[in-house]
Design a protein around this motif. Structure first.
Motif, PDB file in Angstrom:
ATOM      1  N   ARG A  26       0.916  -1.342  -0.037  1.00 53.08           N
ATOM      2  CA  ARG A  26      -0.196   0.083  -0.019  1.00 53.08           C
ATOM      3  C   ARG A  26       0.802   1.122  -0.061  1.00 53.08           C
ATOM      4  O   ARG A  26       0.639   2.028  -0.753  1.00 53.08           O
ATOM      5  N   GLU A  27       1.886   1.400   0.955  1.00 48.67           N
ATOM      6  CA  GLU A  27       2.827   2.372   0.722  1.00 48.67           C
ATOM      7  C   GLU A  27       3.498   2.521  -0.524  1.00 48.67           C
ATOM      8  O   GLU A  27       3.833   3.724  -1.025  1.00 48.67           O
ATOM      9  N   LEU A  28       3.804   1.271  -1.150  1.00 49.70           N
ATOM     10  CA  LEU A  28       4.682   1.775  -2.384  1.00 49.70           C
ATOM     11  C   LEU A  28       3.589   2.095  -3.732  1.00 49.70           C
ATOM     12  O   LEU A  28       4.119   2.955  -4.343  1.00 49.70           O
ATOM     13  N   ALA A  29       2.478   1.784  -3.498  1.00 45.28           N
ATOM     14  CA  ALA A  29       1.272   1.939  -4.494  1.00 45.28           C
ATOM     15  C   ALA A  29       0.938   3.533  -4.301  1.00 45.28           C
ATOM     16  O   ALA A  29       0.990   4.325  -5.384  1.00 45.28           O
ATOM     17  N   LEU A  30       1.065   4.119  -2.869  1.00 40.51           N
ATOM     18  CA  LEU A  30       0.882   5.398  -2.865  1.00 40.51           C
ATOM     19  C   LEU A  30       2.052   6.227  -3.443  1.00 40.51           C
ATOM     20  O   LEU A  30       1.782   7.503  -3.631  1.00 40.51           O
ATOM     21  N   ALA A  31       3.121   5.699  -3.376  1.00 44.92           N
ATOM     22  CA  ALA A  31       4.597   6.574  -4.104  1.00 44.92           C
ATOM     23  C   ALA A  31       4.121   6.479  -5.568  1.00 44.92           C
ATOM     24  O   ALA A  31       4.900   6.860  -6.555  1.00 44.92           O
ATOM     25  N   GLY A  32       3.142   5.780  -6.117  1.00 43.00           N
ATOM     26  CA  GLY A  32       2.970   5.589  -7.731  1.00 43.00           C
ATOM     27  C   GLY A  32       3.688   4.618  -8.204  1.00 43.00           C
ATOM     28  O   GLY A  32       4.047   4.587  -9.578  1.00 43.00           O
ATOM     29  N   TRP A  33       4.263   3.748  -7.664  1.00 40.34           N
ATOM     30  CA  TRP A  33       5.428   2.545  -8.039  1.00 40.34           C
ATOM     31  C   TRP A  33       4.479   1.331  -8.554  1.00 40.34           C
ATOM     32  O   TRP A  33       5.555   0.301  -8.947  1.00 40.34           O
ATOM     33  N   THR A  34       3.351   1.231  -8.493  1.00 42.62           N
ATOM     34  CA  THR A  34       2.487  -0.014  -8.678  1.00 42.62           C
ATOM     35  C   THR A  34       1.303   0.221  -9.468  1.00 42.62           C
ATOM     36  O   THR A  34       0.406  -0.041  -9.256  1.00 42.62           O
ATOM     37  N   PRO A  35       1.433   0.879 -10.860  1.00 42.57           N
ATOM     38  CA  PRO A  35       0.466   1.399 -11.457  1.00 42.57           C
ATOM     39  C   PRO A  35      -0.440   0.223 -11.886  1.00 42.57           C
ATOM     40  O   PRO A  35       0.360  -0.925 -12.400  1.00 42.57           O
ATOM     41  N   ALA A  36      -1.831   0.176 -12.177  1.00 39.09           N
ATOM     42  CA  ALA A  36      -2.762  -0.720 -12.936  1.00 39.09           C
ATOM     43  C   ALA A  36      -2.585  -1.959 -12.501  1.00 39.09           C
ATOM     44  O   ALA A  36      -2.322  -2.989 -13.215  1.00 39.09           O
ATOM     45  N   THR A  37      -2.476  -2.184 -11.268  1.00 41.89           N
ATOM     46  CA  THR A  37      -2.232  -3.801 -10.627  1.00 41.89           C
ATOM     47  C   THR A  37      -1.015  -4.380 -10.737  1.00 41.89           C
ATOM     48  O   THR A  37      -0.651  -5.513 -10.318  1.00 41.89           O
ATOM     49  N   SER A  38       0.066  -3.716 -11.206  1.00 41.71           N
ATOM     50  CA  SER A  38       1.349  -4.241 -11.307  1.00 41.71           C
ATOM     51  C   SER A  38       1.985  -4.355 -10.092  1.00 41.71           C
ATOM     52  O   SER A  38       1.501  -3.745  -9.288  1.00 41.71           O
ATOM     53  N   SER A  39       3.052  -4.940 -10.184  1.00 44.96           N
ATOM     54  CA  SER A  39       3.914  -5.145  -9.066  1.00 44.96           C
ATOM     55  C   SER A  39       3.861  -6.603  -8.084  1.00 44.96           C
ATOM     56  O   SER A  39       2.398  -6.787  -8.162  1.00 44.96           O
ATOM     57  N   ASN A  40       4.697  -7.118  -7.709  1.00 44.47           N
ATOM     58  CA  ASN A  40       4.135  -8.166  -6.661  1.00 44.47           C
ATOM     59  C   ASN A  40       5.356  -8.163  -5.581  1.00 44.47           C
ATOM     60  O   ASN A  40       6.514  -7.796  -5.522  1.00 44.47           O
ATOM     61  N   PHE A  41       4.884  -8.728  -4.561  1.00 41.91           N
ATOM     62  CA  PHE A  41       5.592  -8.703  -3.029  1.00 41.91           C
ATOM     63  C   PHE A  41       5.408  -9.969  -2.560  1.00 41.91           C
ATOM     64  O   PHE A  41       4.553 -10.709  -2.493  1.00 41.91           O
ATOM     65  N   SER A  42       6.554 -10.525  -1.852  1.00 42.65           N
ATOM     66  CA  SER A  42       6.504 -11.574  -1.066  1.00 42.65           C
ATOM     67  C   SER A  42       7.528 -11.588   0.078  1.00 42.65           C
ATOM     68  O   SER A  42       8.442 -10.777   0.324  1.00 42.65           O
ATOM     69  N   MET A  43       7.300 -12.494   1.347  1.00 40.95           N
ATOM     70  CA  MET A  43       8.163 -12.576   2.532  1.00 40.95           C
ATOM     71  C   MET A  43       8.226 -14.129   2.779  1.00 40.95           C
ATOM     72  O   MET A  43       7.405 -15.098   2.554  1.00 40.95           O
ATOM     73  N   ARG A  44       9.440 -14.604   3.139  1.00 43.25           N
ATOM     74  CA  ARG A  44       9.763 -15.860   3.453  1.00 43.25           C
ATOM     75  C   ARG A  44       8.698 -16.329   4.589  1.00 43.25           C
ATOM     76  O   ARG A  44       8.822 -15.378   5.424  1.00 43.25           O
ATOM     77  N   VAL A  45       8.386 -17.496   4.756  1.00 41.55           N
ATOM     78  CA  VAL A  45       7.694 -17.781   5.978  1.00 41.55           C
ATOM     79  C   VAL A  45       8.531 -18.796   6.774  1.00 41.55           C
ATOM     80  O   VAL A  45       8.598 -18.922   8.015  1.00 41.55           O
ATOM     81  N   ASP A  46       9.192 -19.875   6.069  1.00 43.50           N
ATOM     82  CA  ASP A  46       9.901 -20.871   6.619  1.00 43.50           C
ATOM     83  C   ASP A  46      10.891 -21.257   5.528  1.00 43.50           C
ATOM     84  O   ASP A  46      10.818 -20.696   4.481  1.00 43.50           O
ATOM     85  N   THR A  47      11.660 -22.314   5.774  1.00 42.93           N
ATOM     86  CA  THR A  47      12.741 -22.587   4.434  1.00 42.93           C
ATOM     87  C   THR A  47      11.916 -23.122   3.245  1.00 42.93           C
ATOM     88  O   THR A  47      12.673 -22.809   2.156  1.00 42.93           O
ATOM     89  N   ASP A  48      11.006 -23.750   3.545  1.00 40.34           N
ATOM     90  CA  ASP A  48       9.985 -24.206   2.248  1.00 40.34           C
ATOM     91  C   ASP A  48       8.949 -23.286   1.776  1.00 40.34           C
ATOM     92  O   ASP A  48       8.241 -23.829   0.921  1.00 40.34           O
ATOM     93  N   HIS A  49       8.461 -22.248   2.480  1.00 39.69           N
ATOM     94  CA  HIS A  49       7.210 -21.544   1.962  1.00 39.69           C
ATOM     95  C   HIS A  49       7.648 -20.183   1.866  1.00 39.69           C
ATOM     96  O   HIS A  49       8.234 -19.581   2.705  1.00 39.69           O
ATOM     97  N   ALA A  50       6.863 -19.221   0.935  1.00 42.46           N
ATOM     98  CA  ALA A  50       6.875 -18.122   1.152  1.00 42.46           C
ATOM     99  C   ALA A  50       5.569 -17.464   1.127  1.00 42.46           C
ATOM    100  O   ALA A  50       4.481 -18.331   0.593  1.00 42.46           O
ATOM    101  N   ALA A  51       5.099 -16.182   1.406  1.00 40.64           N
ATOM    102  CA  ALA A  51       3.862 -15.627   1.468  1.00 40.64           C
ATOM    103  C   ALA A  51       3.949 -14.560   0.341  1.00 40.64           C
ATOM    104  O   ALA A  51       4.710 -13.886   0.192  1.00 40.64           O
TER     105      ALA A  51
END
Ligand SMILES: CSC[C@@H](O)[C@@H](O)C(=O)COP(=O)(O)O
Ligand SMILES: [Zn+2]
Length: 215
Positions: A26-51
């Protein structure tokens, strides 16, 4: 969206990751860096999984329910939702850097224009900027920071291969641009990934300004 979690992943852990991703998006979208649904983001959850963000969502309006679980091969886990079309680029980072905890991909105007301008050279060579020190491992403006520009493709294995080839050649990699598309960067936590993204946005903007002024 119903997300069933493997027994090894506590619900509060997944919720914390999902909230951190949604907040950053949401913060990066406010900066205008994610136009028109573009961009994607993730975080590691454990060794074998990411969100990771579900494909096609408006990144300025993300909440916990817009984030899903994948394994490190990029397959959905415990949900029918479709992960980001570029999931393979995220899981590659987690596989290649065990210390990476967050991956950010945005499509700002500066990133997009710089990717076109430097596509032919195949690299943006940054040198002499104090802000290079915002990138982990860089302790002086005098170091050289190379950001490769890979050709765009809708076929993710091709991009994965290009990133692997760069790394297998022994070249350092903190981020990469994709021609006419955007930037990927990552960090040992969300704050470091954000710092990398903001520094690179600034540095690419400076390089574009220098070329405008000397035109
Ligand atoms: C809406 S155009 C941008 C997409 O093609 C893609 O590059 C992108 O960044 C977002 O894809 P997504 O599948 O939502 O993660
Ligand atoms: Zn993209």
């Amino acid at each position: 969206m119903h997300q069933k979690l493997p027994e090894t992943i506590p619900a509060p852990l997944f919720a914390a990751r999902a909230d951190a991703i949604a907040d950053a998006a949401r913060e990066l979208a406010l900066a205008g860096w994610t136009p028109a649904t573009s961009s994607n983001f993730s975080m590691r959850v454990d060794t074998d999984h990411a969100a990771i963000t579900i494909s096609g969502r408006d990144k300025g309006k993300l909440g916990r329910a817009d984030i899903m679980l994948v394994d490190m091969q990029g397959h959905a886990v415990g949900t029918d939702a479709r992960p980001s079309a570029e999931t393979a680029l995220h899981t590659q980072v987690y596989r290649r850097w065990p210390e990476a905890q967050a991956v950010l991909h945005t499509h700002s105007r500066t990133q997009s224009v710089a990717s076109r301008l430097f596509a032919q050279a195949g690299v943006v060579r940054l040198e002499g900027w104090e802000l290079q020190k915002a990138i982990a491992g860089h302790t002086t403006h005098a170091s050289v920071l190379e950001i490769p520009v890979f050709p765009n493709t809708q076929h993710m294995p091709e991009l994965v291969e290009r990133v692997d080839a760069w790394l297998d050649a022994g070249k350092p990699l903190a981020a990469y641009l994709i021609d006419g598309h955007g930037i990927y960067t990552w960090g040992r936590d969300m704050a470091e990934a954000r710092r990398h993204l903001e520094a690179l946005e600034f540095l690419l903007g400076c390089e574009l300004d220098l070329r405008r002024l000397s035109a």
